[in-house]
Design an enzyme around this catalytic site. Structure first.
Site, PDB file in Angstrom:
ATOM      1  CG  ASP A   1      -1.801  -1.207   1.331  1.00  0.00           C
ATOM      2  OD1 ASP A   1      -2.261  -1.677   0.282  1.00  0.00           O
ATOM      3  OD2 ASP A   1      -1.982  -1.711   2.449  1.00  0.00           O
TER       4      ASP A   1
ATOM      5  CE  LYS B   1       3.199  -2.196  -4.586  1.00  0.00           C
ATOM      6  NZ  LYS B   1       2.794  -1.962  -3.194  1.00  0.00           N
TER       7      LYS B   1
ATOM      8  N   GLY C   1      -4.272  -4.112  -4.571  1.00  0.00           N
ATOM      9  CA  GLY C   1      -5.323  -3.218  -5.036  1.00  0.00           C
ATOM     10  C   GLY C   1      -4.704  -1.868  -5.309  1.00  0.00           C
ATOM     11  CG  HIS C   2      -2.065  -0.943  -7.933  1.00  0.00           C
ATOM     12  ND1 HIS C   2      -1.305  -1.426  -8.969  1.00  0.00           N
ATOM     13  CD2 HIS C   2      -1.402  -1.239  -6.806  1.00  0.00           C
ATOM     14  CE1 HIS C   2      -0.225  -1.993  -8.474  1.00  0.00           C
ATOM     15  NE2 HIS C   2      -0.255  -1.897  -7.160  1.00  0.00           N
TER      16      HIS C   2
ATOM     17  CD  GLN D   1       0.883  -8.607  -2.621  1.00  0.00           C
ATOM     18  OE1 GLN D   1       1.657  -9.287  -3.257  1.00  0.00           O
ATOM     19  NE2 GLN D   1      -0.336  -8.356  -3.024  1.00  0.00           N
TER      20      GLN D   1
END
Ligand code: IMP
Length: 431
Positions: A13, A16, A40-41, A225
């Protein structure tokens, strides 16, 4: 043209998604090489919020090739949903923009069932997984009963592989977890329906990459990650099931390490963590709540609150080392505005001894008392800063202290969620 790896250097988180999206403008190919839809982006493009879990964010840029590498575990349901949702929002106009490795393993419905059953049953040793079946899918890969993308193109073999995998799984589900068994026929039908929408993307991606690299393409390998969640180099057992470090870009994409020219590590200006596990610099006061709200520190995948803490240079130094970082990219510096003092952890006191190395065993790390240096904070709203010199002096001093402690340059600084809210001191890719 250079090939670069982007990895998170904290517990995931780090932001990225935004950085990869920004850098994708100058790359030809963007590759995911590990993890799955536990990532999750969240991206904000022209005020539109887009959340991607599996497909590289390069998909938002016309003309780019996005690859889901062999090291990724792919939930076919999520892949299809993501493709359809992107199309619904007017992105991903051309099938040729996406390729999925024929060697990538699939996350099956029974992997999710097992992941969730295990977490629910755990009284001790709960990891706080995302429940997406990541661990069980990698377990099947290692025990060689996993289903691969390749198998979708051979119905007879696919049936056999599902039956083989379920022989043990159903024993575990029914006898150990008291759950209903998975029906091989139903699993097959479910997969067969999805595979119609997926097979067109399956390819020998290592061969494709090597062909394109030889012809001058610039590749960005996008890690998911963070380093501290790496199965070997992270805070085991409170980690994910894949290698999240830069070295995995080679194995997870099917290229050799000499094809990589540079590695950039992404870090927040402070630290966050979701799930269980030690976190020496964690806040237990109002500062934590304040950063959580200001930095909207809620997981993009599970919506869980992220635990917040000060920047931990001891942990970050380990990440610089295991990734051989070329440079660091700092995100969310704007969130620190308004704090009277900024603290950076530069050592741990463990059983009365001061150490400056991140311990690799959990009981020791759990006893670590952080030792901080204090820097003066800044109050200005820095969200409109576009050049390093636009930052207030105290913000610059903070960045320069990080550079000194990590012994690598801070090449970019993010001051907001939009692509434009970025200070680029040195772009990792040529224009
Ligand atoms: P898993 O990857 O779902 O097995 O979860 C293992 C651990 O990694 C848990 O602590 C998760 O919260 C954490 N984790 C997995 N993916 C991410 C991510 O993308 N960001 C932050 N933490 C993650």
């Amino acid at each position: 043209m250079p090939n670069i790896v982007i990895v998170g250097i904290q517990w995931g988180d780090e932001g990225k998604g935004k950085i990869v999206d920004l850098l994708a403008e100058r790359a030809d190919i963007i590759v995911r090489f590990q993890g799955g839809n536990n990532a999750g982006h969240t991206l904000v493009v022209d005020g539109k919020k887009i959340v991607l879990h599996l497909i590289p964010s390069g998909i938002l840029h016309p003309g780019k090739l996005c690859i889901i590498g062999n090291g990724v575990v792919v939930d076919p349901e999520v892949l299809v949903e993501e493709i359809e949702s992107l199309r619904g929002q007017g992105f991903f106009p051309d099938d040729a923009m996406l390729r999925v490795s024929s060697e990538a393993h699939l996350i099956m419905p029974y992997h999710k069932q097992l992941d969730q059953a295990r977490e629910a049953a755990a009284t001790v040793g709960k990891i706080g997984t995302t429940g997406r079946g990541i661990g069980p899918a990698y377990e099947d890969k290692a025990s060689r009963v996993g289903i691969r993308m390749n198998d979708l193109t051979n119905t007879g073999l696919l049936k056999e592989r599902i039956e083989l995998a379920l022989a043990e799984k159903n024993f575990l589900l029914t006898r150990y977890f008291n759950q209903s068994p998975a029906d091989p026929g139903q699993v097959f039908d479910h997969l067969a329906a999805l595979s119609e929408k997926i097979v067109r993307y399956i390819a020998d991606t290592p061969a494709l990459l090597s062909y394109r690299i030889a012809r001058g393409a610039s590749v960005m390998f996008e890690g998911a990650q963070g380093t501290l969640l790496d199965i070997d180099h992270g805070t085991f057992p409170y980690v994910t099931s894949s290698h999240t470090v830069a070295g995995c870009a080679a194995t997870g994409a099917g290229i050799g390490p000499t094809a990589i020219d540079a590695v950039y590590g992404i870090s927040k200006a402070y630290t966050t963590r979701v799930g269980e596990g030690p976190f020496p610099t964690e806040f237990f006061d109002e500062t934590g709540k304040c950063l959580q709200e200001k930095g909207t520190e809620f997981g993009a995948t599970t919506g869980r609150k992220r635990r917040c803490g000060w920047f931990d240079a001891v942990a970050a130094q380990r990440s610089v080392r295991v990734n051989s970082l070329t440079g660091v990219i700092i995100t969310k510096l704007d969130v620190l505005s308004g704090l009277p003092t900024l603290r950076i952890c530069t050592g741990y006191e463990i059983d009365g001894t001061l150490i400056d190395q991140f311990p690799s065993d959990i009981p020791t790390l759990e006893r670590a008392v952080p030792r901080y240096i204090d820097l003066p904070g800044f109050t200005d709203d820095i969200r409109n800063a576009r050049d390093y010199s636009d930052l207030p002096e105290n913000a610059r001093s903070y960045i320069e202290k990080l550079e000194e402690l990590l012994a690598v340059p801070v090449t970019m600084i993010s001051v907001g969620a939009e692509r434009t809210q970025t200070i680029i001191r040195r772009h990792p890719l040529p224009a």
